[in-house]
Scaffold this motif. Structure first.
Motif, mmCIF file in Angstrom:
data_model
loop_
_atom_site.group_PDB
_atom_site.id
_atom_site.type_symbol
_atom_site.label_atom_id
_atom_site.label_comp_id
_atom_site.label_asym_id
_atom_site.label_seq_id
_atom_site.Cartn_x
_atom_site.Cartn_y
_atom_site.Cartn_z
ATOM 1 N N LEU A 290 -7.390 6.203 -2.026
ATOM 2 C CA LEU A 290 -6.406 6.639 -3.022
ATOM 3 C C LEU A 290 -5.252 5.657 -3.123
ATOM 4 C CD1 LEU A 290 -5.401 8.767 -5.014
ATOM 5 C CD2 LEU A 290 -4.374 9.986 -3.076
ATOM 6 N N ALA A 291 -4.775 5.159 -1.987
ATOM 7 C CA ALA A 291 -3.664 4.201 -2.014
ATOM 8 C C ALA A 291 -4.058 2.928 -2.763
ATOM 9 C CB ALA A 291 -3.236 3.862 -0.581
ATOM 10 N N LEU A 292 -5.301 2.486 -2.596
ATOM 11 C CA LEU A 292 -5.756 1.284 -3.303
ATOM 12 C C LEU A 292 -5.827 1.524 -4.810
ATOM 13 C CD1 LEU A 292 -8.512 0.161 -0.794
ATOM 14 C CD2 LEU A 292 -6.631 -1.293 -1.584
ATOM 15 N N VAL A 293 -6.350 2.667 -5.223
ATOM 16 C CA VAL A 293 -6.427 2.959 -6.651
ATOM 17 C C VAL A 293 -5.032 3.069 -7.246
ATOM 18 C CG1 VAL A 293 -7.175 4.644 -8.367
ATOM 19 C CG2 VAL A 293 -8.697 4.037 -6.488
ATOM 20 N N GLU A 294 -4.120 3.698 -6.516
ATOM 21 C CA GLU A 294 -2.752 3.827 -7.043
ATOM 22 C C GLU A 294 -2.078 2.466 -7.164
ATOM 23 O OE1 GLU A 294 -1.131 6.814 -4.435
ATOM 24 O OE2 GLU A 294 -1.530 8.391 -5.925
ATOM 25 N N SER A 295 -2.374 1.549 -6.224
ATOM 26 C CA SER A 295 -1.804 0.201 -6.349
ATOM 27 C C SER A 295 -2.385 -0.509 -7.562
ATOM 28 C CB SER A 295 -2.069 -0.605 -5.066
ATOM 29 O OG SER A 295 -3.432 -0.999 -4.968
ATOM 30 N N ALA A 296 -3.670 -0.249 -7.868
ATOM 31 C CA ALA A 296 -4.283 -0.841 -9.063
ATOM 32 C C ALA A 296 -3.664 -0.263 -10.336
ATOM 33 C CB ALA A 296 -5.797 -0.601 -9.037
#
Length: 545
Positions: A290-296
């Motif tokens: 989730l953190a990676l998608v939010e950074s994207a």
């Protein structure tokens, strides 16, 4: 019987994908536009895919996007959707009793081969007969240059015609300078198509050849991404190498971070982080994903109005992760935002419908499934899911009709046989249920759900030995399948083994506590003289005691 149109030469070298379909459509569309324009509109996606340029009105969808923004490559199964839609359109517009004659079928593109198979399977000869000759006259040599081939490869990629992408892409690669921009374009499309077709070793070899031929950073980042996805998306979980995929994606991210153009950097870095989120998800690390998608998503804010499909994909991925983490409200908000970005993309409605179904919001799920059905060429998954929602709403007849539609569209859809067989058995329509079980087991001989239904049918027929064999096989294949334990327990009781029945029903209750299981165990316990335990089960079942 009369010919629908002059015999069609299906050789793929003449026109490429959907040579047969395009010939039929060019013959049928003019009259259809006058007599049944609503039918043309309903099948517009299929018509444009098979015969681009045939309809002169403005196309729907994402045609406004630049090449670099069309990031979604349709799955190989999309051509089955198109084939079913084209079959229904041709059947709805052709005069009954006609013949579609085709030669050179042995040299047809995969799309035409699939279409002819679907037409032959679904259309009775009195409606439209399909006559096929494998051979025919040979067309002249194909002298298209690399530029002409590229235009076709690009369109075939957008439509999901992966077999044509591979064949023409390989020819394009052979006719261009390794390392050149056009060579890279062919390589990227061809390797992606090879991966989509399951030809993973060939795809990996091509990505490696790109790495050896180029010194362009963005090309190396894209190659690392491509190699990572071969590992992360292998359909066999045991064959995935998520550690190696992480390594490739870390390399892609490292390179993308250094790209000089801010827009390109934001897009490619977000793209790579989203891919790394898939790896984290498959490792069970949902919060990290989730953190990676939010950074994207944060990076995508730098793109302004560019790359709407990229932003839509990110929102859908975040919605899926939020739902998995129990944040249903936020997930539904993201699905709504994704729909707003592209209201014509059916898969988002399908995903949102699945979440609504899991939340018990069956009417909303039903509405989303129906929207997906309306927007897409015939989509078996949407009918299958709508059957589930209809069943939850008590609409058994409608659910059976939807499952029949799934099997009509895709006779290899095993889960549809499972569900329909179970429903038919519950309605005591045992002969029909058995036909579904036999058809499903022919496709998946060890399917535990089908074996469990077979056991039920054999029990009802009094064939206890065959029923016991079926339940034993189901439990061996899926030890956590409560229904198989429960039904074997019922069988053992009827066969005079109340002690074995109690053991099996106890295991079923451990796996999936249900009032009826307690009621059945109570009967077996009372047969063993264990009155106190039987009374306790009856209380749990809501009965006397």
């Amino acid at each position: 019987m009369r010919l629908l149109l002059p015999p069609v030469d299906a050789h793929r070298r003449i026109r490429g994908p959907y040579t047969v379909a395009a010939a039929a459509l060019h013959f049928l569309i003019p009259a259809a536009l006058e007599r049944s324009p609503e039918l043309v509109e309903a099948h517009e996606t299929e018509i444009r895919a098979a015969a681009p340029g045939l309809l002169d009105r403005a196309p729907p969808g994402r045609s406004f996007l630049s090449d670099e923004e069309r990031i979604l490559v349709p799955a190989p199964r999309r051509t089955l959707r198109l084939a079913n839609g084209l079959t229904e359109f041709i059947a709805g517009t052709a005069e009954p009793g006609r013949v579609l004659a085709v030669c050179n079928a042995a040299h047809a593109d995969h799309t035409d081969i699939e279409l002819l198979q679907v037409m032959t399977r679904r259309l009775p000869p009195e409606r439209l007969a399909v006559w096929v000759w494998t051979e025919g006259p040979q067309p002249p040599p194909d002298r298209r240059d690399a530029g002409e081939l590229w235009a076709i490869v690009d369109r075939c990629t957008q439509e999901g015609f992966l077999h044509a992408v591979v064949e023409l892409g390989e020819r394009g690669l052979a006719g261009t300078e390794p390392g050149s921009r056009l060579w890279w374009n062919f390589a990227q499309r061809t390797a992606t198509a090879l991966g989509g077709l399951g030809r993973r070793a060939e795809a990996a070899e091509l990505w490696e050849s790109v790495r050896r031929a180029s010194q362009v950073p963005a090309v190396h980042a894209a190659s690392a991404y491509g190699l990572a996805m071969l590992d992360a998306r292998d359909p066999d979980p045991a064959a995935r190498d998520l550690g190696r995929a992480r390594g490739w994606l870390n390399q892609a991210i490292a390179i993308s971070t250094l790209l000089p153009d801010p827009g390109e950097r934001a897009f490619k870095l977000g793209f790579d982080r989203n891919a790394l989120a898939l790896v984290e998800f498959r490792l069970g690390r949902l919060r990290e994903a989730l953190a990676l998608v939010e950074s994207a998503i944060e990076l995508a804010r730098e793109l302004g109005d560019r790359h709407p499909v990229h932003r839509m994909v990110l929102l859908v991925n975040r919605a899926q992760l939020l739902a998995a983490l129990g944040h249903a409200k936020e997930a539904l908000e993201d699905y709504g935002a994704a729909v707003a970005l592209d209201p014509g993309f059916p898969d988002t409605y399908l995903d949102r419908g699945n979440l609504c179904y899991r939340l018990g919001r069956y009417e909303e799920a039903l509405a989303d499934y129906e929207t997906a059905i309306r927007l897409s060429p015939p989509l078996p998954e949407a009918y299958y899911n709508r059957a589930q929602a209809r069943l939850a709403l008590g609409e058994t007849a409608a659910a059976l009709a939807d499952l029949g539609r799934v099997i009509e569209l895709d006779p290899e859809y095993v889960d549809a046989y499972v569900n329909r067989a179970g429903l038919l058995a519950g309605l005591e329509r045992d002969e029909e249920a058995r036909r579904d079980v036999e058809a499903g087991l022919a496709l998946a001989p060890a399917n535990p759900h089908l074996l469990a239904v077979l056991g039920q049918l054999e029990t009802a027929a009094g064939r206890f030995a065959a029923a016991r064999e079926a339940f034993d096989r189901a439990i061996a294949a899926a030890p956590e399948l409560a229904a198989a334990w429960a039904n074997r327990g019922i069988l053992r009781y009827e066969a005079g083994d109340p002690e074995g029945a109690v053991a099996d029903l106890s295991r079923a209750i451990e796996l999936e506590p249900q009032p009826d299981l307690h009621a059945n165990r109570a009967v077996a316990l009372r047969a063993l003289g264990r009155e106190a335990e039987a009374e306790a089960d009856e209380r749990l079942a809501g009965g006397p005691g």
